[in-house]
Design a protein around this motif. Sequence first.
Motif, PDB file in Angstrom:
ATOM      1  N   ILE A 121      -2.758  11.801  10.256  1.00 13.83           N
ATOM      2  CA  ILE A 121      -2.611  11.376   8.875  1.00 13.83           C
ATOM      3  C   ILE A 121      -4.009  11.273   8.284  1.00 13.83           C
ATOM      4  N   GLN A 122      -4.243  11.992   7.201  1.00 15.21           N
ATOM      5  CA  GLN A 122      -5.541  11.969   6.536  1.00 15.21           C
ATOM      6  C   GLN A 122      -5.531  10.858   5.493  1.00 15.21           C
ATOM      7  N   LEU A 123      -6.483   9.939   5.587  1.00 12.16           N
ATOM      8  CA  LEU A 123      -6.586   8.832   4.649  1.00 12.16           C
ATOM      9  C   LEU A 123      -7.798   9.017   3.755  1.00 12.16           C
ATOM     10  N   THR A 124      -7.664   8.599   2.503  1.00 14.90           N
ATOM     11  CA  THR A 124      -8.831   8.557   1.628  1.00 14.90           C
ATOM     12  C   THR A 124      -9.674   7.364   2.057  1.00 14.90           C
ATOM     13  N   ASP A 125     -10.903   7.301   1.573  1.00 15.28           N
ATOM     14  CA  ASP A 125     -11.769   6.165   1.905  1.00 15.28           C
ATOM     15  C   ASP A 125     -11.138   4.855   1.458  1.00 15.28           C
ATOM     16  N   THR A 126     -10.555   4.841   0.262  1.00 18.75           N
ATOM     17  CA  THR A 126      -9.942   3.619  -0.262  1.00 18.75           C
ATOM     18  C   THR A 126      -8.746   3.207   0.583  1.00 18.75           C
ATOM     19  N   GLN A 127      -7.907   4.161   0.960  1.00 18.06           N
ATOM     20  CA  GLN A 127      -6.761   3.844   1.823  1.00 18.06           C
ATOM     21  C   GLN A 127      -7.239   3.250   3.139  1.00 18.06           C
ATOM     22  N   ALA A 128      -8.285   3.833   3.704  1.00 23.50           N
ATOM     23  CA  ALA A 128      -8.806   3.342   4.979  1.00 23.50           C
ATOM     24  C   ALA A 128      -9.358   1.927   4.846  1.00 23.50           C
ATOM     25  N   GLY A 130      -2.041  -0.269  -7.016  1.00 23.36           N
ATOM     26  CA  GLY A 130      -0.642   0.160  -6.927  1.00 23.36           C
ATOM     27  C   GLY A 130      -0.508   1.570  -6.396  1.00 23.36           C
ATOM     28  N   ASN A 131      -1.379   2.475  -6.852  1.00 23.91           N
ATOM     29  CA  ASN A 131      -1.323   3.861  -6.395  1.00 23.91           C
ATOM     30  C   ASN A 131      -1.629   3.970  -4.905  1.00 23.91           C
ATOM     31  N   VAL A 132      -2.647   3.241  -4.456  1.00 26.65           N
ATOM     32  CA  VAL A 132      -3.010   3.263  -3.038  1.00 26.65           C
ATOM     33  C   VAL A 132      -1.866   2.707  -2.200  1.00 26.65           C
ATOM     34  N   CYS A 133      -1.306   1.581  -2.641  1.00 30.29           N
ATOM     35  CA  CYS A 133      -0.219   0.958  -1.876  1.00 30.29           C
ATOM     36  C   CYS A 133       1.024   1.844  -1.844  1.00 30.29           C
ATOM     37  N   LYS A 134       1.345   2.484  -2.951  1.00 32.13           N
ATOM     38  CA  LYS A 134       2.511   3.381  -2.976  1.00 32.13           C
ATOM     39  C   LYS A 134       2.323   4.531  -1.990  1.00 32.13           C
ATOM     40  N   SER A 135       1.119   5.093  -1.942  1.00 37.70           N
ATOM     41  CA  SER A 135       0.889   6.206  -1.021  1.00 37.70           C
ATOM     42  C   SER A 135       0.971   5.739   0.429  1.00 37.70           C
ATOM     43  N   LEU A 136       0.466   4.541   0.726  1.00 42.43           N
ATOM     44  CA  LEU A 136       0.540   4.007   2.087  1.00 42.43           C
ATOM     45  C   LEU A 136       1.976   3.677   2.474  1.00 42.43           C
ATOM     46  N   LEU A 137       2.776   3.229   1.501  1.00 38.91           N
ATOM     47  CA  LEU A 137       4.202   2.978   1.765  1.00 38.91           C
ATOM     48  C   LEU A 137       4.926   4.282   2.116  1.00 38.91           C
ATOM     49  N   LYS A 138       4.648   5.341   1.362  1.00 44.47           N
ATOM     50  CA  LYS A 138       5.285   6.637   1.620  1.00 44.47           C
ATOM     51  C   LYS A 138       4.947   7.169   3.005  1.00 44.47           C
ATOM     52  N   LEU A 139       3.723   6.903   3.456  1.00 43.37           N
ATOM     53  CA  LEU A 139       3.292   7.363   4.777  1.00 43.37           C
ATOM     54  C   LEU A 139       3.805   6.465   5.905  1.00 43.37           C
ATOM     55  N   PRO A 168       2.628  -1.057  12.756  1.00 43.75           N
ATOM     56  CA  PRO A 168       1.959  -0.592  13.975  1.00 43.75           C
ATOM     57  C   PRO A 168       1.397   0.826  13.830  1.00 43.75           C
ATOM     58  N   LEU A 169       2.053   1.657  13.030  1.00 43.33           N
ATOM     59  CA  LEU A 169       1.560   3.010  12.794  1.00 43.33           C
ATOM     60  C   LEU A 169       0.186   2.980  12.127  1.00 43.33           C
ATOM     61  N   ALA A 170      -0.059   1.993  11.258  1.00 43.16           N
ATOM     62  CA  ALA A 170      -1.361   1.860  10.601  1.00 43.16           C
ATOM     63  C   ALA A 170      -2.446   1.592  11.636  1.00 43.16           C
ATOM     64  N   GLN A 171      -2.158   0.697  12.580  1.00 39.59           N
ATOM     65  CA  GLN A 171      -3.149   0.384  13.606  1.00 39.59           C
ATOM     66  C   GLN A 171      -3.426   1.602  14.481  1.00 39.59           C
ATOM     67  N   SER A 172      -2.396   2.347  14.796  1.00 40.97           N
ATOM     68  CA  SER A 172      -2.595   3.543  15.620  1.00 40.97           C
ATOM     69  C   SER A 172      -3.350   4.617  14.847  1.00 40.97           C
ATOM     70  N   THR A 173      -3.073   4.758  13.546  1.00 44.73           N
ATOM     71  CA  THR A 173      -3.765   5.745  12.720  1.00 44.73           C
ATOM     72  C   THR A 173      -5.250   5.421  12.630  1.00 44.73           C
ATOM     73  N   LEU A 174      -5.575   4.142  12.546  1.00 40.14           N
ATOM     74  CA  LEU A 174      -6.973   3.727  12.476  1.00 40.14           C
ATOM     75  C   LEU A 174      -7.637   3.705  13.843  1.00 40.14           C
ATOM     76  N   GLY A 175      -6.854   3.931  14.910  1.00 36.93           N
ATOM     77  CA  GLY A 175      -7.405   3.956  16.256  1.00 36.93           C
ATOM     78  C   GLY A 175      -7.558   2.579  16.874  1.00 36.93           C
ATOM     79  N   ILE A 176      -6.859   1.581  16.309  1.00 34.55           N
ATOM     80  CA  ILE A 176      -6.948   0.221  16.823  1.00 34.55           C
ATOM     81  C   ILE A 176      -6.073   0.058  18.067  1.00 34.55           C
ATOM     82  N   THR A 177      -4.838   0.574  18.014  1.00 37.98           N
ATOM     83  CA  THR A 177      -3.906   0.516  19.144  1.00 37.98           C
ATOM     84  C   THR A 177      -3.115   1.801  19.195  1.00 37.98           C
TER      85      THR A 177
END
Length: 172
Positions: free
Chosen positions: A4-11, A38-47, A77-86
Amino acid sequence: MTQIQLTDTQAVVLSAACARDDGAVFPVTAKLKGGAVGNVCKSLLKLGLIEEIPATDLNTVWRHDEARGPITLRATPLAQSTLGITEAETTTTPAETVTASVQRRKGTKQESLIEMLRVPGGATIEEIATALEWAAHTVRGAMAGPLKKKLGLEVTSEKVEGRGRVYRLPAA
C-alpha cells in the motif's frame, strides 16, 4: 503481495495513531488545513487502515451517526503492518484491501484509456490524445499516476517503426 503506497501526510497521521495506546487518529498532529483532514481520513478508511468506532471523548469526534451516536477513528492492525510496526493480524491482505477499494465507474475516460492500451497493437500518445480529446501531457500523466501508481497496472512501451512509441497493458 502489493504494498500500500501512502502519501507523506497519510503516513504521518497513521504513525501518530499507531503510537497511541488506543490507536486513536484524533487529535491529528499533522498541520492540515480545511478539508484536508477529512480527505486523508476518507482515503485511509477506504484502504482499511483506520476504522470507525464509538467515540467516548467528544473532543475526538469524526462524525455523528443517528443510530450509533458520535463516531471516532482508530488505526487497524493492517495500519501497523503497513508501517512495518507489526505483522498483519487480519484475514485481509493489503493486496485484497487495495483491490477491493479500487472500484472504477463504467464509461469513464480512464476505462477507455485502459481499453485502448489492452488492444493487441497498443496505442500511441497521439492516438489516445485524439480519441479522448486530451493533451499529450494529460495522457502521459494518466498513465504514470492513476494507472501505474493508484491501480498498480504495468504499462509497457516500445518503439514501433512507422508508428512511434506504442504503449500497452497486458490483456485482462
